[in-house]
Design a protein around this motif. Structure first.
Motif, PDB file in Angstrom:
ATOM      1  N   ARG A 123       0.877  -1.165   0.057  1.00  0.00           N
ATOM      2  CA  ARG A 123      -0.023   0.093   0.006  1.00  0.00           C
ATOM      3  C   ARG A 123       0.820   1.183   0.009  1.00  0.00           C
ATOM      4  O   ARG A 123       1.834   1.363   0.745  1.00  0.00           O
ATOM      5  N   GLU A 124       0.556   2.375  -0.750  1.00  0.00           N
ATOM      6  CA  GLU A 124       1.514   3.243  -1.080  1.00  0.00           C
ATOM      7  C   GLU A 124       0.709   4.615  -0.807  1.00  0.00           C
ATOM      8  O   GLU A 124      -0.597   4.788  -1.248  1.00  0.00           O
ATOM      9  N   PHE A 125       1.212   5.656  -0.322  1.00  0.00           N
ATOM     10  CA  PHE A 125       0.699   6.874   0.240  1.00  0.00           C
ATOM     11  C   PHE A 125       0.472   7.613  -1.216  1.00  0.00           C
ATOM     12  O   PHE A 125       1.641   7.743  -2.034  1.00  0.00           O
ATOM     13  N   VAL A 126      -0.842   8.409  -1.532  1.00  0.00           N
ATOM     14  CA  VAL A 126      -0.738   9.052  -2.686  1.00  0.00           C
ATOM     15  C   VAL A 126      -0.895  10.673  -2.249  1.00  0.00           C
ATOM     16  O   VAL A 126      -0.485  11.436  -2.770  1.00  0.00           O
ATOM     17  N   ALA A 127      -1.906  10.980  -1.357  1.00  0.00           N
ATOM     18  CA  ALA A 127      -2.198  12.248  -1.184  1.00  0.00           C
ATOM     19  C   ALA A 127      -2.916  12.389   0.259  1.00  0.00           C
ATOM     20  O   ALA A 127      -3.326  11.298   0.860  1.00  0.00           O
ATOM     21  N   ALA A 128      -2.869  13.589   0.973  1.00  0.00           N
ATOM     22  CA  ALA A 128      -3.342  13.781   2.374  1.00  0.00           C
ATOM     23  C   ALA A 128      -3.847  15.302   2.368  1.00  0.00           C
ATOM     24  O   ALA A 128      -3.196  16.134   1.881  1.00  0.00           O
ATOM     25  N   GLU A 144      -1.672   7.805 -15.711  1.00  0.00           N
ATOM     26  CA  GLU A 144      -0.998   6.919 -16.234  1.00  0.00           C
ATOM     27  C   GLU A 144      -1.201   5.406 -16.128  1.00  0.00           C
ATOM     28  O   GLU A 144      -1.683   5.073 -15.109  1.00  0.00           O
ATOM     29  N   PRO A 145      -0.718   4.583 -16.873  1.00  0.00           N
ATOM     30  CA  PRO A 145      -1.091   3.139 -16.518  1.00  0.00           C
ATOM     31  C   PRO A 145      -0.278   2.849 -15.478  1.00  0.00           C
ATOM     32  O   PRO A 145      -1.218   1.768 -14.448  1.00  0.00           O
ATOM     33  N   ASP A 146       0.530   3.584 -14.847  1.00  0.00           N
ATOM     34  CA  ASP A 146       1.209   2.998 -13.482  1.00  0.00           C
ATOM     35  C   ASP A 146       0.259   3.414 -12.246  1.00  0.00           C
ATOM     36  O   ASP A 146       0.571   3.154 -11.184  1.00  0.00           O
ATOM     37  N   ASP A 147      -0.737   4.309 -12.481  1.00  0.00           N
ATOM     38  CA  ASP A 147      -1.567   4.721 -11.618  1.00  0.00           C
ATOM     39  C   ASP A 147      -2.632   3.704 -11.139  1.00  0.00           C
ATOM     40  O   ASP A 147      -3.505   3.832 -10.390  1.00  0.00           O
ATOM     41  N   THR A 148      -2.793   2.586 -12.026  1.00  0.00           N
ATOM     42  CA  THR A 148      -3.740   1.451 -11.908  1.00  0.00           C
ATOM     43  C   THR A 148      -3.486   0.824 -10.346  1.00  0.00           C
ATOM     44  O   THR A 148      -2.561   0.506 -10.063  1.00  0.00           O
ATOM     45  N   ALA A 149      -4.632   0.847  -9.761  1.00  0.00           N
ATOM     46  CA  ALA A 149      -4.549   0.449  -8.300  1.00  0.00           C
ATOM     47  C   ALA A 149      -6.095   0.433  -7.677  1.00  0.00           C
ATOM     48  O   ALA A 149      -6.809   1.172  -8.233  1.00  0.00           O
ATOM     49  N   TYR A 167      -0.691  17.205   0.986  1.00  0.00           N
ATOM     50  CA  TYR A 167       0.697  16.408   0.708  1.00  0.00           C
ATOM     51  C   TYR A 167       0.434  15.596  -0.352  1.00  0.00           C
ATOM     52  O   TYR A 167      -0.714  15.077  -0.364  1.00  0.00           O
ATOM     53  N   TYR A 168       1.579  15.224  -1.166  1.00  0.00           N
ATOM     54  CA  TYR A 168       1.332  14.485  -2.261  1.00  0.00           C
ATOM     55  C   TYR A 168       2.866  13.516  -2.610  1.00  0.00           C
ATOM     56  O   TYR A 168       3.863  13.961  -2.019  1.00  0.00           O
ATOM     57  N   LEU A 169       2.332  12.213  -3.175  1.00  0.00           N
ATOM     58  CA  LEU A 169       3.574  11.435  -3.500  1.00  0.00           C
ATOM     59  C   LEU A 169       4.226  12.234  -4.695  1.00  0.00           C
ATOM     60  O   LEU A 169       3.390  12.815  -5.546  1.00  0.00           O
ATOM     61  N   ASP A 170       5.523  12.008  -4.682  1.00  0.00           N
ATOM     62  CA  ASP A 170       6.143  12.945  -5.722  1.00  0.00           C
ATOM     63  C   ASP A 170       5.744  12.494  -6.952  1.00  0.00           C
ATOM     64  O   ASP A 170       5.545  13.628  -7.975  1.00  0.00           O
ATOM     65  N   SER A 171       5.435  11.419  -7.415  1.00  0.00           N
ATOM     66  CA  SER A 171       5.104  11.078  -8.963  1.00  0.00           C
ATOM     67  C   SER A 171       3.596  11.631  -9.347  1.00  0.00           C
ATOM     68  O   SER A 171       3.324  11.538 -10.384  1.00  0.00           O
ATOM     69  N   VAL A 172       2.771  11.972  -8.560  1.00  0.00           N
ATOM     70  CA  VAL A 172       1.394  12.797  -8.545  1.00  0.00           C
ATOM     71  C   VAL A 172       1.262  14.056  -8.404  1.00  0.00           C
ATOM     72  O   VAL A 172       0.306  14.694  -8.847  1.00  0.00           O
TER      73      VAL A 172
END
Length: 127
Positions: free
Chosen positions: A44-49, A88-93, A60-65
């Motif tokens: 599980r990965e943090f995305v934003a808060a 992006e396809p890597d955002d699939t989750a 707050y954001y994950l650098d890649s987003v």
């Protein structure tokens, strides 16, 4: 505390989606809200808060987003939004929202710091 996440779906790369996270029956402004995601076979990965408080609370954001995703809150609707652009396809989750009434800044990206979780909403981005 029951979190309800919605808004996922299937989009092409470059498209947009807006996720919503609602917590009915609480003083919504008292809660810090985080978005996390988990892809198959990955942690599980943090995305934003967004911090507790009003619409101008710290985010707050994950650098890649950064620059593609925006988290916001509407306390009148007990809802936090995650606007996702240029997907992006890597955002699939599977995307989850989580809540905590007490959160120190150093823990905001740690899923263990959140006491309450929603059921998840699937985001699939095709190439």
């Amino acid at each position: 505390v029951q979190l309800q996440a919605s808004g996922g779906g299937l989009v092409h790369a470059g498209g947009s989606l807006r996720l919503s996270c609602t917590i009915p029956g609480v003083t919504f402004s008292n809660y810090n809200i985080g978005w996390f995601r988990q892809a198959p076979g990955k942690e599980r990965e943090f995305v934003a808060a967004i911090r507790r408080g009003g619409s101008s609370s710290s985010t707050y954001y994950l650098d890649s987003v950064k620059g593609r995703f925006t988290v916001s809150r509407d306390n009148a609707k007990n809802t936090v939004y995650l606007q996702m652009n240029s997907l992006e396809p890597d955002d699939t989750a599977l995307y989850y929202c989580a809540a905590s009434s007490t959160l120190i800044t150093s823990s905001i990206r740690n899923p263990l710091a959140y006491a309450y979780w929603g059921q998840g909403t699937q985001v699939t981005v095709s190439s």
